[in-house]
Design a protein around this motif. Structure first.
Motif, PDB file in Angstrom:
ATOM      1  N   VAL A  15      -8.837 -35.109   8.477  1.00 19.14           N
ATOM      2  CA  VAL A  15      -9.850 -36.159   8.486  1.00 19.14           C
ATOM      3  C   VAL A  15      -9.354 -37.341   7.654  1.00 19.14           C
ATOM      4  N   SER A  16      -9.405 -38.527   8.252  1.00 18.26           N
ATOM      5  CA  SER A  16      -8.921 -39.733   7.580  1.00 18.26           C
ATOM      6  C   SER A  16      -9.919 -40.221   6.528  1.00 18.26           C
ATOM      7  N   ALA A  17      -9.439 -41.105   5.643  1.00 13.83           N
ATOM      8  CA  ALA A  17     -10.298 -41.698   4.613  1.00 13.83           C
ATOM      9  C   ALA A  17     -11.447 -42.476   5.250  1.00 13.83           C
ATOM     10  N   GLU A  18     -11.196 -43.137   6.367  1.00 16.88           N
ATOM     11  CA  GLU A  18     -12.246 -43.892   7.072  1.00 16.88           C
ATOM     12  C   GLU A  18     -13.379 -42.961   7.500  1.00 16.88           C
ATOM     13  N   THR A  19     -13.029 -41.825   8.078  1.00 20.77           N
ATOM     14  CA  THR A  19     -14.046 -40.869   8.524  1.00 20.77           C
ATOM     15  C   THR A  19     -14.789 -40.284   7.330  1.00 20.77           C
ATOM     16  N   LEU A  20     -14.084 -39.959   6.267  1.00 16.31           N
ATOM     17  CA  LEU A  20     -14.737 -39.420   5.065  1.00 16.31           C
ATOM     18  C   LEU A  20     -15.732 -40.421   4.497  1.00 16.31           C
ATOM     19  N   ASP A  21     -15.395 -41.700   4.580  1.00 15.64           N
ATOM     20  CA  ASP A  21     -16.247 -42.757   4.028  1.00 15.64           C
ATOM     21  C   ASP A  21     -17.469 -43.040   4.891  1.00 15.64           C
ATOM     22  N   LYS A  22     -17.333 -42.906   6.213  1.00 14.95           N
ATOM     23  CA  LYS A  22     -18.396 -43.331   7.133  1.00 14.95           C
ATOM     24  C   LYS A  22     -19.283 -42.189   7.633  1.00 14.95           C
ATOM     25  N   THR A  23     -19.009 -40.955   7.197  1.00 14.82           N
ATOM     26  CA  THR A  23     -19.763 -39.790   7.653  1.00 14.82           C
ATOM     27  C   THR A  23     -20.131 -38.923   6.443  1.00 14.82           C
ATOM     28  N   THR A  24     -20.769 -37.805   6.701  1.00 15.35           N
ATOM     29  CA  THR A  24     -21.092 -36.859   5.619  1.00 15.35           C
ATOM     30  C   THR A  24     -19.907 -35.952   5.290  1.00 15.35           C
ATOM     31  N   LEU A  25     -18.801 -36.056   6.007  1.00 12.95           N
ATOM     32  CA  LEU A  25     -17.690 -35.130   5.815  1.00 12.95           C
ATOM     33  C   LEU A  25     -17.091 -35.212   4.415  1.00 12.95           C
ATOM     34  N   GLY A  26     -17.237 -36.334   3.759  1.00 16.33           N
ATOM     35  CA  GLY A  26     -16.756 -36.456   2.384  1.00 16.33           C
ATOM     36  C   GLY A  26     -17.501 -35.555   1.417  1.00 16.33           C
ATOM     37  N   VAL A  83     -10.896 -26.457   1.939  1.00 12.39           N
ATOM     38  CA  VAL A  83     -10.808 -27.924   1.888  1.00 12.39           C
ATOM     39  C   VAL A  83      -9.592 -28.254   1.031  1.00 12.39           C
ATOM     40  N   ARG A  84      -8.727 -29.144   1.547  1.00 16.45           N
ATOM     41  CA  ARG A  84      -7.530 -29.478   0.785  1.00 16.45           C
ATOM     42  C   ARG A  84      -7.092 -30.901   1.109  1.00 16.45           C
ATOM     43  N   ASP A  85      -6.831 -31.685   0.068  1.00 18.05           N
ATOM     44  CA  ASP A  85      -6.247 -33.009   0.273  1.00 18.05           C
ATOM     45  C   ASP A  85      -4.749 -32.837   0.457  1.00 18.05           C
ATOM     46  N   THR A  86      -4.190 -33.563   1.436  1.00 23.26           N
ATOM     47  CA  THR A  86      -2.762 -33.494   1.712  1.00 23.26           C
ATOM     48  C   THR A  86      -2.163 -34.879   1.548  1.00 23.26           C
ATOM     49  N   ASP A  87      -0.864 -34.989   1.784  1.00 23.69           N
ATOM     50  CA  ASP A  87      -0.230 -36.304   1.714  1.00 23.69           C
ATOM     51  C   ASP A  87      -0.577 -37.145   2.934  1.00 23.69           C
ATOM     52  N   ARG A  88      -1.268 -36.519   3.914  1.00 23.00           N
ATOM     53  CA  ARG A  88      -1.666 -37.231   5.135  1.00 23.00           C
ATOM     54  C   ARG A  88      -3.133 -37.640   5.061  1.00 23.00           C
ATOM     55  N   ASP A  89      -4.022 -36.695   4.850  1.00 20.57           N
ATOM     56  CA  ASP A  89      -5.465 -36.920   4.856  1.00 20.57           C
ATOM     57  C   ASP A  89      -6.133 -35.740   4.158  1.00 20.57           C
ATOM     58  N   ARG A  90      -7.409 -35.471   4.466  1.00 15.37           N
ATOM     59  CA  ARG A  90      -8.070 -34.263   3.982  1.00 15.37           C
ATOM     60  C   ARG A  90      -8.085 -33.248   5.110  1.00 15.37           C
TER      61      ARG A  90
END
Length: 196
Positions: A62-73, A15-22
């Motif tokens: 994975v975008s911030a929207e997806t991380l916020d609205k799912t369990t992926l975060g 798992v890695r945060d990038t300058d684009r997304d996770r």
């Protein structure tokens, strides 16, 4: 599009945060020679695009929207993940039509054995509960299931031993958070009713 029939349990290897997304790297038993960059794969019910692949793994962003609205975060290294490749025209539709667009995150209320099966109750965020009906279909963590009963904002499903053993649902316990996708037909019917 997907059918809610899980064909592999992958594992988060990085798992890695990038300058684009996770970015997540997922270990899999899929034959990666048959998976193109840009292919869609459902991860615990969430449709994600393959952006890179290696020996026994592929990566998705994975975008911030997806991380916020799912369990992926919540995902960390080592987490098992239900995987399903997208359906092809002519494939057997063993479950129901699943888009891979998570509608909300539910919380497991109870899990109890019933013979060889397991009865699981899930609390649904409001107002999503309006779209769930007894004997209707729902995807839980990407798994196509039949709703047994609905009481207010809690629905129940029965997991046969096969489903319990070959998906991540066998790890559910009270308090587990799960991705939910309501039946597509219910979504369109509700929208039609609202606007008619």
């Amino acid at each position: 599009m997907f059918t809610g029939i899980i064909t592999d349990i992958g594992k988060v290897r990085a798992v890695r945060d990038t300058d684009r997304d996770r970015r997540f790297e997922i270990e899999t038993r899929f034959d990666l020679a048959t998976i193109d960059i840009g292919a869609s794969i459902a991860h615990a019910g969430c449709c994600l695009t393959v952006v890179e692949k290696g020996a026994g793994w592929f990566a998705v962003e994975v975008s911030a929207e997806t991380l916020d609205k799912t369990t992926l975060g919540d995902w960390v290294t080592g987490r098992p993940v239900n995987l399903e490749r997208s359906a092809r025209v002519g494939d057997e539709l063993g479950g129901h039509i699943v888009s891979g667009h998570v509608d909300g995150v539910g919380e497991v209320v109870s899990v109890r054995s019933e013979g060889g099966s397991h009865r699981v109750q899930v609390r649904v965020p409001r107002p999503l509960h309006r779209y769930i009906a007894p004997k209707g279909s729902i995807a839980v963590e990407g798994v196509s299931l039949t709703v047994n009963e609905v009481v207010d904002d809690v629905f129940g499903v029965n997991l046969i031993p096969h489903t319990w053993e070959v998906t991540t649902l066998g790890e559910l316990k009270p308090g587990s958070r799960v991705n939910l996708e309501i039946d597509m037909l219910a979504r369109y019917l509700a929208r039609w009713r609202e606007t008619a």
